[in-house]
Design an enzyme around this catalytic site. Structure first.
Site, mmCIF file in Angstrom:
data_model
loop_
_atom_site.group_PDB
_atom_site.id
_atom_site.type_symbol
_atom_site.label_atom_id
_atom_site.label_comp_id
_atom_site.label_asym_id
_atom_site.label_seq_id
_atom_site.Cartn_x
_atom_site.Cartn_y
_atom_site.Cartn_z
ATOM 1 N N ASP A 262 130.371 -9.439 -16.173
ATOM 2 C CA ASP A 262 129.472 -10.194 -17.021
ATOM 3 C C ASP A 262 130.126 -10.172 -18.417
ATOM 4 O OD1 ASP A 262 127.439 -11.585 -18.172
ATOM 5 O OD2 ASP A 262 125.836 -10.356 -17.336
HETATM 6 C C1 BGC Z 1 124.806 -13.298 -18.977
HETATM 7 C C2 BGC Z 1 125.417 -14.008 -17.799
HETATM 8 C C3 BGC Z 1 126.125 -15.252 -18.233
HETATM 9 C C4 BGC Z 1 127.166 -14.884 -19.267
HETATM 10 C C5 BGC Z 1 127.961 -16.062 -19.773
HETATM 11 C C6 BGC Z 1 125.798 -13.107 -20.118
HETATM 12 O O1 BGC Z 1 125.138 -12.728 -21.281
HETATM 13 O O2 BGC Z 1 124.279 -12.057 -18.591
HETATM 14 O O3 BGC Z 1 124.411 -14.312 -16.854
HETATM 15 O O4 BGC Z 1 126.708 -15.898 -17.142
HETATM 16 O O5 BGC Z 1 126.507 -14.285 -20.369
HETATM 17 O O6 BGC Z 1 127.210 -16.850 -20.587
#
Ligand code: BGC
Length: 764
Positions: A262
């Site tokens: 993530d």
């Molecule tokens: C989130 C993800 C997301 C990623 C990219 C993170 O803060 O937890 O779900 O895909 O950001 O935007």
């Protein structure tokens, strides 16, 4: 050869060709290029000023290109309620909008595998045309607690439903040539301290509840990617958790895509490399540096880097970009809006309909109360927020159908909302939740006039929620005082005149209903229905669409009834907090114990005799259905049992019905849920008197539960009861089959939790 087998052969051939190409490239890549390839190109929070590499402004990430070897950079963009890109591009005098589809919980309420696949196709089409290679969705964490801020991005409290619907979505989008990323793997069920929290969870709960949906999706739909979650599981950060990432995901389940972190997730880049978290997103120079240093001094074997680069390049070469697809930047947004409307209407759950209040007459005059009636929330905030061109509100949806709305009231709300919105502080970041506007006080005079001039009252309760914050109990799960007063007053005034009150719940998440349920005549739950929600709700209110949605998540009577209530969101530990998100957020060292074990959602309510307000799987229709002719293919289990049931529309209007199959397994060897969802199927539109026979399959894994002590899934010998049900508490038919001897379905599985398993809740 069947179509599926044929496709697999073609896929296998393509995979072999890619593998050869990747091997040849590996031989040519320098160590430095490999170090670069395992991280993305970085993150630019300023969407209005894209960096040179940002070919799709607002996309969340890009992989590292090596032009000299024709290795392109591929584009990763968020979801899950559509495609998240930025609508504005400097120097362009047009917009790049994407379609806001209903949120995952609303899609799950359709219980419709085909609809989810069609949804995947629709998003895939937009991604293709906008030049996005890999979608960062579907999200599939379990709704462990109604206060979970991102529940709206996830399907359900049940892993079978979540896994099956995620797989259907992946099938759809990947058929368009766009990859899917299932996330957030795993046990990431809260936002509070999400980057630091250590989830203490038993092996069995992990296997049966939290991993199970991912397992179903990986095995049946082969997503190109899995996103590891921020949290720790039993003491190890998931992105550094070799057993979860390699042993379970790859060895046990056969995952052949790429694992990405993530965004900014985890701490130790070298540990992530070794643990099989191949791609670090969005890319941070200090992590690249740490990998380079470890490689130079021998702490990181180049073979590990090669392994990781292999998985990354394999996915890069599956992509549209690598296969010279040219984008048009003009997806068919009107077509997708139609799909979004249909999905939203099919996801509406009718929770109450006393005295057949609905469908309403098309000549009814409507007084719309609640600021939300004029300003529907299409989806939640954070990375799951889609930048749509418009959102149709409830009143706009009704007006478009020629319904006469109370103009005086509409004007009052318009003025009030404009004034209140002007008072709100400006958002500092896109993911900040704007404070909600308090409900407008209603004078006696205003109510009297509204009652006199209208035939029915409609009230909308709206709730926003999203990434970075869990919900609060007061004023969010429970109603605000102003909302309670509004319901009291509208209900008293309209009912005194014999006029009904219809409630619309526009929320991404479960709210408390029990205390006010009897003050309204009908309750309609469209969740956050996307940009077309107003039209979709109007379709249902007017009876053009007969509601067929059913709850993918339980509505408890009160928060204390929720099995995780005592342990959510865990405790903060001593130690320094981490500041992130530009200083807006702090995460403290923390841990959360999943003391309820496998008793999540209806599994808890059923086993512990706690009555929910609206049970899992519940939803009303304007017609009635009868279930008959339950047939089990065999009384004795032998590899598979086929279950069929006939559903007949016994009412006066056409409608669709989702049938749920719950299985009750023998529990003499270990405690088990009373019954668990193991199948579901939906009829097509049945005319009055029409019938359809649905068939569902049970294999050995469906019979099995996880035995911690044996690290195995075992189906215990004994009698199994199959229930065909309209909800988890509305069991219509049952039948039995028998398993003569235990079946060890899978054994020698990876041990995932150390000895300090949390205490488990065991029914008395
Ligand atoms: C989130 C993800 C997301 C990623 C990219 C993170 O803060 O937890 O779900 O895909 O950001 O935007």
């Amino acid at each position: 050869m069947g179509i599926r087998e044929e496709k697999m052969t073609v896929d296998d051939q393509a995979a072999r060709a890619r593998a050869e190409k990747v091997e040849a490239l590996l031989a040519q890549l320098t160590a430095e290029e490999k170090v670069n390839l395992v991280s993305g190109l970085g993150f630019n929070l300023n969407f209005s000023q894209p960096e040179a590499f940002e070919t799709v402004p607002g996309a969340a990430g890009y992989t590292y290109p090596v032009p000299r070897l024709n290795i392109p950079s591929i584009v990763l963009a968020d979801g899950p309620a559509g495609l998240r890109i930025w609508p504005d591009r400097p120097g362009h005098n047009r917009k790049y909008y994407a379609t806001a589809f209903p949120i995952a919980t609303a899609l799950a309420s359709t219980w419709d595998v085909d609809l989810l696949t069609a949804f995947g196709h629709s998003v895939g089409h937009e991604a293709r045309e906008y030049g996005v290679d890999l979608w960062l969705a579907p999200g599939m964490n379990i709704h462990r607690d109604p206060l979970g801020g991102r529940n709206y991005e996830y399907f359900s409290e049940d892993p079978f439903l979540s896994g099956t619907l995620a797989a259907a979505t992946v099938d759809g989008i990947q058929a368009e040539g766009v990859g899917a990323t299932i996330k957030h793997y795993v046990a990431n069920n809260q936002e509070t301290n999400r980057v630091t929290v250590d989830t203490k969870v038993s092996e069995r709960a992990l296997r049966e509840i939290y991993l199970r949906g991912f397992e179903i999706a990986v095995k049946s739909s082969k997503p190109w990617s899995v996103m590891s979650s921020y949290n720790q599981v039993n003491g190890t950060t998931v992105s550094e958790h070799e057993r979860l990432l390699i042993d379970v995901l790859r060895h046990e389940w056969g995952f052949d895509g790429v694992v990405m972190t993530d965004w900014f997730g985890g701490y130790d880049a070298v540990a992530q490399m070794k643990a099989g978290n191949e791609l670090l997103m969005p890319g941070m120079p200090e992590r690249t540096e740490a990998i380079r240093t470890a490689l130079d001094c021998g702490d990181l074997d180049e073979a590990v880097l090669d392994r990781n680069v292999r998985f990354i390049l394999d996915v890069v070469f599956r992509s549209l970009t690598a296969n010279d697809h040219s984008r048009t930047d003009t997806p068919d947004l009107p077509a997708n809006a139609r799909h979004a409307r249909q999905a939203a209407a099919d996801g509406v759950v009718l929770l109450k309909n006393a005295s057949a209040t609905l469908p309403m007459s098309s000549t009814a005059r409507v007084a719309a109360f609640g600021t939300g009636s004029y300003d529907f929330i299409a989806g939640g905030v954070g990375s799951g927020d889609v930048n749509e061109a418009y959102t149709v509100s409830l009143v706009e949806g009704l007006e478009a159908r020629g319904i006469r709305l109370d103009a005086t009231l509409s004007e009052m709300y318009a003025t009030y909302e404009a004034e209140e919105k002007a008072k709100l502080p400006k958002k500092r970041m896109f993911f900040e939740l704007a404070p909600s506007i308090p409900e407008m006080p209603l004078s006696e005079q205003c109510l009297e006039r509204a009652v006199a001039d209208n035939d029915l009252a409609m009230i909308t309760l709206s709730r926003d929620s999203g990434e970075f914050q869990d919900r609060s109990l007061e004023g969010d799960f429970y109603l605000t005082l102003a909302e309670q007063t509004m319901i009291d007053e509208v209900s008293r005034a309209f009912r005194a005149a014999g006029k009904p009150v219809v409630m619309v719940i526009n929320s991404g998440n479960v709210i408390e209903v029990a205390s006010w349920e009897d003050k309204v005549d009908a309750i309609v739950l469209p969740w956050m229905g996307g940009q077309e929600a107003g039209h979709a709700v109007a379709d249902v209110l007017l009876g053009d669409v007969n509601p067929s949605g059913k709850l993918p998540t339980t509505f408890p009577v009160r928060y204390e009834d929720v099995p995780s209530a005592e342990h959510f969101p865990g405790i903060e530990l001593d130690g320094e907090g981490q500041v992130f998100a530009g200083g807006l957020m702090v995460a403290k060292p923390a841990e959360v114990t999943y003391a309820e074990g496998i008793y999540v959602g209806y599994r808890y309510y059923d086993a512990f005799g706690v009555a929910p307000l609206y049970p899992f799987g519940f939803g009303l229709s304007y017609t009635t259905f009868e279930y008959s002719d339950l047939v089990l293919s065999d009384e004795h289990f032998n590899r598979v049992v086929r279950v069929s049931v006939t559903v007949t529309n016994t009412g006066d209007v056409a409608g669709k019905e989702s049938v749920q199959l719950y299985l009750s397994a023998p529990s003499h060897k270990q405690y088990k849920p009373v019954r668990e969802l193991k199948g579901f199927a939906k009829t097509g539109t049945l005319q009055p008197g029409g019938a359809e026979t649905l068939t569902m399959l049970l294999d050995a894994k469906a019979l099995a539960s996880f035995y911690d002590d044996q690290a195995a899934w075992v189906a215990d010998a004994g009698s199994y009861t199959v229930y065909l049900a309209a909800s988890s508490r509305d069991l219509r038919l049952s039948g039995e089959f028998h398993l003569a001897e235990d079946i060890v379905v899978e054994s020698d599985l990876t041990e995932l939790s150390p000895a300090d398993n949390p205490d488990q809740l065991i029914p008395g």
